[in-house]
Design an enzyme around this catalytic site. Structure first.
Site, PDB file in Angstrom:
ATOM      1  N   PHE A 137      58.364  32.605  86.580  1.00  0.00           N
ATOM      2  CA  PHE A 137      58.381  32.276  88.012  1.00  0.00           C
ATOM      3  C   PHE A 137      57.774  30.893  88.184  1.00  0.00           C
ATOM      4  O   PHE A 137      56.591  30.696  87.935  1.00  0.00           O
ATOM      5  CB  PHE A 137      57.572  33.323  88.779  1.00  0.00           C
ATOM      6  CG  PHE A 137      57.707  33.271  90.274  1.00  0.00           C
ATOM      7  CD1 PHE A 137      58.533  34.170  90.937  1.00  0.00           C
ATOM      8  CD2 PHE A 137      56.994  32.348  91.023  1.00  0.00           C
ATOM      9  CE1 PHE A 137      58.646  34.131  92.321  1.00  0.00           C
ATOM     10  CE2 PHE A 137      57.111  32.300  92.406  1.00  0.00           C
ATOM     11  CZ  PHE A 137      57.928  33.202  93.056  1.00  0.00           C
TER      12      PHE A 137
ATOM     13  N   GLU B  20      55.945  40.674  84.904  1.00  0.00           N
ATOM     14  CA  GLU B  20      55.478  40.543  83.521  1.00  0.00           C
ATOM     15  C   GLU B  20      54.277  39.605  83.445  1.00  0.00           C
ATOM     16  O   GLU B  20      54.378  38.426  83.787  1.00  0.00           O
ATOM     17  CB  GLU B  20      56.603  39.994  82.638  1.00  0.00           C
ATOM     18  CG  GLU B  20      56.194  39.801  81.188  1.00  0.00           C
ATOM     19  CD  GLU B  20      57.314  39.206  80.355  1.00  0.00           C
ATOM     20  OE1 GLU B  20      57.135  39.099  79.135  1.00  0.00           O
ATOM     21  OE2 GLU B  20      58.357  38.834  80.916  1.00  0.00           O
TER      22      GLU B  20
END
Length: 385
Positions: A217, A252
């Site tokens: 991200f 994650e």
């Protein structure tokens, strides 16, 4: 003349990254370079070394230029070749800036219509500019090409980040694009797992439920502080909430900054849905079955959901409920170590940990401005949850 190793040594984190368009250039430095140049993040063997890595802000066509005043000998590592190992092969222009500009300018003229090749999942406005969030998969050749150009930012800005396998079609790519000029603001990779409780459940379903994970991200540094991360995260979550086959949404290995973003966005969702206001005042009815059922209803991973409920009771100023839930979670997580301690020491450690979490949660909630719910309190240092 005395040999001076410092004169031949340069921090690889001094590498300069630039995003360019026809009118301007914005530059910044990486947070880390150890995946490329090693744990010490030092480059030895060059004097006055300067590494420039530039990208067109629309196509992300890469350009590399390495300059130095003197090289120690032919045995030192070739910095340019090392960097090129992590950039798309046969797609990176080296040294020739005119060739690079001509190349990405030609690409821009033939840029595919994103609305035609990607799925638009959201639009939003930030600082009077309009942005679009797109989703695509790696059956799309242009998506593969884009990711190969973008993925080096994962190494620069995500701890322990690594490249993904685009041949595994359970990976997907989400992009944030400025609507007026198609500049890419940020991106996320996500992965889809099959989710089932047991073999019988798996065999009896014709449509297999999934557990969807946000993996990498990134909002590019020059576009940060515009709430793009919050918009991107919420766009992905809303997209998955609309999909009946997605049963759980997880992340994650989030870092602390992303953890805060995730807590804020997930808590605001529970608040806006009215769930927070309906929580039982007495937490005796809140057991594992209650957590599992309600976490599932909101597609939130169970441990994340437990922390959100703790935040909710702090928000509601139900100190007793917050204290009971936080201490219970901490005890269950650290039972073996705590049980070896004297009762007084165990009690003191749990109370200290609770105080830290209460302060941390309070400061997180204040940033949400959902309502004026807190007196002024000191700022807490981020705790590991």
């Amino acid at each position: 003349m005395a040999y001076n190793p410092e004169a031949w040594t340069k921090s690889s984190n001094e590498l300069v990254i630039s995003l360019c368009d026809s009118e301007s250039k914005s530059s910044f430095k990486p947070l880390m370079t150890y995946p490329i140049f090693g744990e010490a993040e030092q480059i030895f063997g060059y004097k006055d070394l300067k590494i420039d890595l530039a990208f067109d802000a629309i196509t992300f066509k890469p350009f590399v230029k390495v300059k130095y005043a003197e090289k120690l000998n032919d045995e030192v590592e070739d910095v340019q070749e090392k960097l090129l190992e992590f950039l798309p092969e046969n797609d990176t222009v080296v040294d020739d800036e005119i060739k690079w500009v001509d190349s990405f300018s030609a690409e821009q003229e033939n840029l595919p219509n994103y609305d035609g090749i990607f799925e638009k999942i959201d639009e939003y406005t930030s600082k009077k500019e309009d942005f679009v969030v797109y989703k695509t998969n790696f059956r799309n050749e242009y998506a593969v090409k884009l990711l190969k150009r973008l993925q080096i930012f994962v190494l620069f800005f995500i701890e322990a980040g690594s490249y993904i396998d685009t041949s595994d079609l359970k990976w997907e790519l989400f992009l944030v694009v400025k609507k007026s000029d198609n500049k890419i603001i940020g991106f996320t990779t996500t992965y889809t797992y099959f989710k089932f409780d047991n073999a019988k459940d798996f065999d009896s379903n014709t449509e297999i439920a999934t557990r969807n994970k946000i993996s990498q991200f990134i909002i590019l540094p020059i576009y940060q502080n515009g709430n793009h991360g919050s918009h991107l995260y919420q766009a992905i979550v809303n997209h998955w909430l609309r999909d009946p086959l997605v049963k759980e949404i997880t992340v994650e290995d989030p870092n602390e900054k992303f953890d805060d973003l995730r807590y804020r966005q997930d808590f605001k969702r529970l608040f806006n849905e009215g769930f927070v206001s309906k929580l039982p005042e007495n937490v005796k009815s809140i057991n594992r079955d209650w957590f599992v059922e309600n976490a599932s209803n909101h597609k939130i991973e169970i441990n994340q959901f437990k922390k959100l409920i703790e935040i909710a009771y702090v928000f509601l100023k139900n100190t007793k409920a917050a204290r009971l839930l936080i201490k219970k979670r901490l005890y269950e997580k650290n039972k073996d170590g705590l049980d070896d301690l004297d009762a007084a020491i165990k009690k003191d450690k749990l109370q200290t940990a609770y105080d830290n979490y209460h302060l941390e949660y309070s400061n997180l909630i204040k940033g949400l401005r959902l309502k004026d719910n807190f007196e002024d309190e000191p700022v807490a240092k981020k705790q590991k949850v």
